[in-house]
Structures are given as C-alpha cells and as structure tokens.
Scaffold this motif. Structure first.
Motif, PDB file in Angstrom:
ATOM      1  N   GLN A 255       0.806  -1.216   0.000  1.00  0.00           N
ATOM      2  CA  GLN A 255       0.000   0.000   0.000  1.00  0.00           C
ATOM      3  C   GLN A 255       0.846   1.276   0.000  1.00  0.00           C
ATOM      4  N   GLU A 256       2.009   1.222   0.675  1.00  0.00           N
ATOM      5  CA  GLU A 256       2.797   2.446   0.835  1.00  0.00           C
ATOM      6  C   GLU A 256       3.822   2.620  -0.282  1.00  0.00           C
ATOM      7  N   ALA A 258       4.022   4.247  -3.030  1.00  0.00           N
ATOM      8  CA  ALA A 258       4.298   5.585  -3.548  1.00  0.00           C
ATOM      9  C   ALA A 258       5.215   6.380  -2.630  1.00  0.00           C
ATOM     10  N   SER A 259       5.232   6.059  -1.325  1.00  0.00           N
ATOM     11  CA  SER A 259       6.164   6.802  -0.465  1.00  0.00           C
ATOM     12  C   SER A 259       7.437   6.015  -0.168  1.00  0.00           C
ATOM     13  N   GLY A 406      -3.777   5.076 -10.566  1.00  0.00           N
ATOM     14  CA  GLY A 406      -5.004   5.513  -9.923  1.00  0.00           C
ATOM     15  C   GLY A 406      -6.226   4.819 -10.478  1.00  0.00           C
TER      16      GLY A 406
ATOM     17  N   ARG B 123       7.132  13.631   5.305  1.00  0.00           N
ATOM     18  CA  ARG B 123       7.047  12.436   4.469  1.00  0.00           C
ATOM     19  C   ARG B 123       7.107  11.200   5.363  1.00  0.00           C
ATOM     20  N   SER B 127       3.718   8.582   6.714  1.00  0.00           N
ATOM     21  CA  SER B 127       3.879   7.334   5.970  1.00  0.00           C
ATOM     22  C   SER B 127       2.581   6.549   5.996  1.00  0.00           C
ATOM     23  N   PRO B 128       2.118   6.108   4.821  1.00  0.00           N
ATOM     24  CA  PRO B 128       0.822   5.449   4.766  1.00  0.00           C
ATOM     25  C   PRO B 128       0.877   3.943   5.030  1.00  0.00           C
ATOM     26  N   ALA B 129       2.012   3.434   5.497  1.00  0.00           N
ATOM     27  CA  ALA B 129       2.109   1.994   5.724  1.00  0.00           C
ATOM     28  C   ALA B 129       1.097   1.569   6.790  1.00  0.00           C
ATOM     29  N   PRO B 130       0.524   0.370   6.619  1.00  0.00           N
ATOM     30  CA  PRO B 130      -0.427  -0.129   7.611  1.00  0.00           C
ATOM     31  C   PRO B 130       0.286  -0.375   8.951  1.00  0.00           C
ATOM     32  N   GLU B 152      -4.169   6.700   4.807  1.00  0.00           N
ATOM     33  CA  GLU B 152      -3.227   6.731   3.683  1.00  0.00           C
ATOM     34  C   GLU B 152      -2.573   8.084   3.492  1.00  0.00           C
ATOM     35  N   TRP B 154      -1.320  11.408   2.205  1.00  0.00           N
ATOM     36  CA  TRP B 154      -1.324  12.036   0.871  1.00  0.00           C
ATOM     37  C   TRP B 154      -1.481  11.021  -0.248  1.00  0.00           C
ATOM     38  N   GLN B 155      -1.394   9.737   0.057  1.00  0.00           N
ATOM     39  CA  GLN B 155      -1.531   8.759  -1.026  1.00  0.00           C
ATOM     40  C   GLN B 155      -2.981   8.486  -1.386  1.00  0.00           C
ATOM     41  N   ARG B 157      -6.311   8.827  -3.224  1.00  0.00           N
ATOM     42  CA  ARG B 157      -6.517   9.375  -4.576  1.00  0.00           C
ATOM     43  C   ARG B 157      -7.493  10.540  -4.581  1.00  0.00           C
TER      44      ARG B 157
END
Lengths: 426, 295
Positions: A255-256, A258-259, A406, B123, B127-130, B152, B154-155, B157
């Motif tokens: 899931q992550e 993009a970062s 997307g 950043r 972080s959008p990691a679970p 999530e 900034w990730q 959509r």
C-alpha cells in the motif's frame, strides 16, 4: 553637493557592472589548438558511491597515459542525473559544451542528436575496433540512421527478479518463477500463506521499470524490440495481455509503495519483509553495501518470462560538436572504450563492461552471472532507462502509468501508450 | 542644469534595479508568453506563432486537469487552515498569556525551516504503511489505541492533497499568527474600553470592535498564502517526488520543460500559473492603491 553627485554615479555604475558581469562570466574559450589540448572537461552525474570511485579509477588511468592533459571533473550531483541534465541543457544551448558528457546510450540522446549537438563516432569505432569488441546487437541498438553517437562504458541489467529465499521457503515455494503465469501464482501463494509483501514496489518510476519487464516477459524479445520501431503494434491483443498481467501483478504490491524509494523497496527483500522485487542490478551493489550475503539473504533470476534475454542499459560518453578540447576528449573516449578502462570502472560501479573481452576474474557473485549472461543472451533495450524511447515518449509513458496507478483501467492505459508511441516524433 | 540635478541622481541610483527588473522579470515574462504562443515542442524547431492553441489544448490533457484539481484542493485546505489556526493562536495571545514571547517564538520557528526540510520530516510522519509496518503518525495512532485513525495520508486518490496541506499549515500558521497579532495590537485600547463602558460583553468587544479592524490583515494573509499555494513545488517534490498521485501545476511545468523537453507546453503551464497568481494579486494592488489615496 558635487561630492554626493559623484558618489551616486559611482554607486550606480558599480551596480550596473555587477549586473552585466553576471552575463559576461563563463565565456572562457580555448584560444589556439595547442593551448586547448592541455585539459579535458568531462561532465557526469557520478558524484558518490561506487560510481565516483569507478570514475576516479578511470581518471587515474587517464592521467597515467596522458600526463600532459589536465582532467577537469565537471560532475553535477542530484537525482540520478536530473539536475545534471538541466545544467547540461543550458550549457549546450549557450554553445559552451563540456568536452565530453555522460548520457544513457540509445534514444535518450536523440534530443541532442537532432539538435546537432553531437559528433558521430563511426570512424572512432572503426579505429578502435569497437564494432568487434561490443556485441553485434548492442551496436545495432545504439545506431541511429547509420551513425553511432556515444561510447558505452558499462552495462546494467534491468530485468532482474530479486527474491528472499527465506520468504519463499515460508510460502512453500521451491524457487524463482520462470514465466509470468508462475510469477502471478507465486505472488498469490505468498499473499495467502505469509504476512509478507508479495512484490515490493517503490515510487511511480519503479512501476515504469516493472512495466518494461512485464512487457518483455509477456511479448518475448522480438515483439518487445518491435514496440519501439516505426511499425509498432501497441493496440494488439498481446499488448492487452501484457497490460492485464501488469494490472494483476500491481495488485500484489504494498500500500505504501508511492512513499517508498527504490532502495527501501529492494531492502524489504533482503530484510525478509517481502518476497520479490523487480529492479535493475544496481540493487546488487546496494545489497553489498548493506553487508548482505548473496544466495543467503537474497537471490536473483531473470525477471519472469525473460530468461535468455538481457534487457540492458548503459552509461556512455559522447563527443559534443565544438568541444573546446576535441583531441583531449578523443583521448578520454579511448580510455572509456578500452578494456583496461572498463575493467577499472565496472567492478567499482557494480556493473559489467560492454566489451566482450573483459577480465572475468574481476567480477564476483551477481556480476559473474551477469557477465556470463551478457555474452550469451539476446539483447533488448530498456525503455525506462533511455535506450528505446526519447524524452517525450518517456514522459508520456510515465504519465500514462501514473494515471493508471489511480484508475487501473487497462483499455485506457493501452490507448495512452499507443498515442504516446504515435506522438513521440522519434 | 539645475533642473536635472533634482531628479537625475535619483534616477541614476534606481536605474540598475529598474533595468534588471525590466529585463529579468518583465522581459522574461514576455519571453515566456511568446514561447507559450509558439509551437516549439522540442529543442530543435524554431517554433512559429500559433496564438492561444497551447492554452486551449492544455485543457484536453487529463494530467493537467488532475494537477489543477490537486492545486485547488491544496489551496483551499492550506489557506483556510493556516488562516483559522493563525487567527486562533493570535486570539489566545491577545487575551494575555504568561510567557507570550516564548510562545510567539515557538510558533514562528517553523517559518525558519525550508519547505524541503519540512517535507522530508512530514514524508516520514505521514507514511501510509499499515500499522504492522507503520512508522510516524500511523504507528503513533496504533500504539495509543487510536488505530482507526491510521490512514493513507497524501496517497489517497481523492483527498490526499488535503493531507499534503498539513505540513504547509504547520509551517505558515505561525507567520499568520504574527500578522494577526500585529492586527489585534493595532486596535487602540480606548476603543475597547469605550465599548466596555457602553456595556459590551468581552465577546461583543471582539465581534464588533476588534474583528472589523482585522480585515486588511486577513486580506494580506490571504494574498501571501494564496500565491505560495498556487506555486507550491518544493514541498510536494520533497514529500511525493514527481508522481501523478500528487501532481501540481509547478511540478508538471518542470516535467514538461526539463524532462520531456517541450518548451512551449512548459511555458503555457507557467503562464497559467502566473495568471492564477495575477488574479489574486492585481485586485489587491488596485484596492491598496485606492485605499491609500482615500487616506
């Protein structure tokens, strides 16, 4: 009163001078030919790590062979060449080229070639017997309308599947998948049987990188190479199938993504957090830096469906038109093309020489495998790393893939890719 | 001769900066518009005049539409967020607080940090990691039992650019606070006291006496934040690099100009960005000049 007057004039004149001095700087030109041969300015983006060490080794060799020529290292740091290319573009536009500059071999140089900024190196290739030293297919793939414009110093491989033996064992898989179908099945197994990331991916450009491996793995080498020619068929069912595969595979990424930059994405594999990662072979150099053991902490194979095909990319050096010290630049290119030069540069950089006659004892572990493959495999040029597409096409593919990440809309992606091929002006 | 003496020294003193501005600001703006109205879509062709063709064609570009949507969402969240937060902090300060100087400095500190540094820290924070692989805020939420707040950032959509505005709000709200605080302090005590004598409650003093005096401050803050927001580049690149998921006009302009080598398209995007800022700034300048004349 009079005093104040003159002071005002002096101050404003000084200001004017300061303003005009900005425009007047940097106009140094090699006067007569003799004077000019005493130095060579080489432009690159090799400023750190193994790349810089490799460059230093080549420079040392150059100084030994050409003690009369001063070597000026005009390397610009930042963003795998992005900053350097911006600086270079402005220098070329101002008609102040360096004596030689680094660029990815192949279509990425087309912008410079069409602008008439590069000299063809055909006679250099003949004199140095490079047509025999490099693989035949490499010569074909860097020739544009009968001319060759750069000297490849190294070869990297794009289609490498890195995997964690431990995670594969945990999932009950016996080895690296050979075909795309097997790969998808393996990703599914990892997802179901372990809590690890099936395929570790990074930011958007690593998806572009993945796309070229999936295209090659689905289409095969001949159809892949044909995609970048004038009569390419981007709308056919085979491409649709490849893009469907791409979509399915993307479904197994984290899931992550993009970062995550490519280093972290690759590190997930050697840390046992992910099963697979598809990345170029600079990852091997990175794993070595991390102190990880090949075959234990990580293992590799050709990316699924691409066994026997070497998807290559290469850093090369050019000869700009109106190079101020042309003769010295040619001497530099000789070092770049030579067996000694390439064997000095590549072990440090973590890549293999473009020449077929390299000293095999210098290349260990992954590089030994890569060198072996280089001499036997068929060759395909990397799209993302500048071999097969020019800058416009490259950007449009990146945009199409970014939008696809997307929308996950395959027909739209295929249309966008077909349009990109048509509009590229290549 | 005597007549010249009156204005010539001044002119000579100003001339260098006038010339520099004429060439390097207005000259280059003109050159940009000329490029935007040409068909110079690579480094080679000379390019001829095509009028507004590039300006209309841009709206057929899916990526441009997305970049504009992102910029609008970012601007709305950032400008409102920074205004409200800055105003609120200034209000608390105005009410009198012990150690005001210390607080003021703390709130202003982020201003001294560059957007790049802010971006690199946020950043990581966003972080959008679970949770099982989480770092930053998601990990924090998880460890204090607020796991449902993990998201999530900034990730996302659809609203990701709102999260992108958080670091910008963090950075700029202290500055807005300073502006408002000056505004609050600019309201004479006599006015407040007069209102209190007339029986106003403390809230009404603010509502009817202090706040109306803050309108020029709000307008100035709006202009400053608005033009930062429409041109935002460094923060986005530091957090998201050049990805479509967080594309904004300035990043798209960079990509078209320096990656795709399409000067005309890059110049067109730059022209739109300039126009967007001009729409904000020019009415403000007109308004300022008029109100100065009235005064």
């Amino acid at each position: 009163m009079r005093r104040g007057w003159t002071a005002a004039v002096a101050v404003s004149l000084a200001g004017l001078l300061a303003v005009t001095a900005c425009g007047g700087g940097g106009g140094e030109q090699g006067g007569d030919g003799k004077q000019a041969a005493t130095k060579v300015e080489v432009f690159s983006w090799w400023t750190g790590g193994g790349e810089a060490k490799g460059l230093e080794a080549m420079v040392a060799d150059f100084k030994k062979k050409q003690p009369g020529i001063e070597f000026v290292n005009a390397a610009v740091a930042g963003g795998s060449g992005t900053q350097a290319k911006a600086v270079l573009a402005s220098r070329l536009q101002a008609n102040q080229p360096p004596d030689s500059f680094q660029g990815h071999a192949g279509a990425e140089l087309l912008g410079y070639i069409k602008a008439g900024q590069l000299e063809p190196l055909n006679s250099f290739y003949d004199e140095q017997k490079l047509r025999e030293a490099f693989p035949q297919q490499l010569i074909e793939q860097i020739t544009y309308q009968g001319n060759i414009y750069s000297v490849p110093v190294n070869i990297h491989r794009s289609n490498v599947l890195w995997y964690s033996p431990a995670v594969l064992k945990e999932a009950g898989l016996s080895g690296a998948p050979k075909t795309i179908e097997e790969f998808i099945a393996a990703l599914k197994t990892v997802k179901e049987k372990t809590k690890k990331i099936p395929l570790s991916l990074g930011a958007q450009w690593t998806a572009d990188h993945l796309l070229e491996s999936v295209l090659l793995g689905t289409l095969g080498v001949d159809a892949y190479n044909a995609l970048w020619t004038a009569n390419a068929d981007w709308s056919g069912p085979q491409v649709t199938k490849a893009l469907e595969n791409f979509k399915t595979i993307l479904g197994y990424t984290q899931q992550e993504a993009a970062s995550t930059d490519w280093q972290v994405a690759a590190k997930n594999v050697v840390d046992g957090k992910a099963a697979f990662n598809i990345m170029g072979d600079w990852a091997a150099g990175y794993f070595k830096e991390l102190g990880k053991q090949p075959k234990q902490d990580y293992d590799w194979a050709a990316s699924p469906g691409t066994d026997g095909v070497y998807m290559w990319l290469s850093d090369s050096f050019t000869l700009p038109k109106n190079a101020p010290h042309r003769a010295a630049a040619v001497e530099w290119l000789k070092i770049c093309a030579s067996k000694e030069g390439q064997d000095l540069f590549n072990p440090a950089k973590g890549s293999i020489p473009a020449r077929k006659d390299a000293d095999r004892s210098l290349y260990k572990d992954y590089l030994a495998w890569a060198l072996e493959q280089w001499s036997t495999n068929k060759l395909a040029g990397s799209m993302w790393h500048g071999v097969t597409v020019n800058d416009r096409w490259h950007t449009e593919i990146d945009t199409a893939v970014g939008l696809f990440l997307g929308s996950r809309d395959v027909p739209k992606l295929q249309q966008a890719l077909a349009a990109a091929a048509k509009n590229s002006g290549q | 001769m005597r007549r010249y003496r009156r204005w010539l020294p001044g002119l000579v003193l100003l001339a260098p900066s006038m010339i520099a501005i004429a060439v390097f600001v207005y000259g280059l703006i003109g050159w940009n518009f000329k490029l935007a109205m040409s068909d110079q879509h690579d480094q080679v062709t000379a390019g001829k005049f095509v009028g507004l063709e590039n300006f209309t064609a841009l709206w057929d570009d899916e990526r441009w539409g997305l970049a504009v949507r992102h910029a609008v969402l970012f601007t709305v969240v950032f400008v409102l967020g920074a205004l409200v937060l800055g105003w609120f902090l200034a209000l608390l300060m105005d009410k009198g607080i012990r150690g005001e100087g210390g607080f003021r400095a703390v709130y202003l500190f982020p201003m001294a940090v560059s957007f790049i540094a802010t971006g690199i820290v946020w950043r990581w924070l966003m972080s959008p990691a679970p949770p099982e692989r989480g770092v930053g805020l998601n990990q924090l939420f998880d460890s204090v039992g607020l796991g449902f707040l993990a998201n999530e950032w900034w990730q996302n959509r659809s609203y990701g650019m709102a999260a992108m505005a958080l670091p910008a709000i963090w950075q700029m709200s202290g500055y807005v606070m300073a502006l408002y605080l000056a505004g609050f302090r600019g309201v004479p005590d006599e006015l407040r006291e007069a209102a209190r004598v007339d029986g106003c409650t403390e809230w009404k003093v603010y509502r009817y006496v202090v706040f109306p005096h803050l309108r020029p401050v709000t307008l100035a803050a709006l202009i400053i934040l608005g033009h930062i927001s429409l041109k935002i580049f460094d923060l986005v690149v530091a957090i998201a690099t050049k990805q479509i998921i967080a594309d904004v006009p300035a990043v798209y302009m960079w990509v078209m100009t320096f990656d795709a080598h399409d000067p005309a398209k890059g110049a067109t995007i730059a022209a739109y960005m300039l126009l967007a800022v001009a729409v904000l700034v020019i009415p403000y300048l007109v308004w300022t000049v008029r109100s100065e004349r009235r005064a």
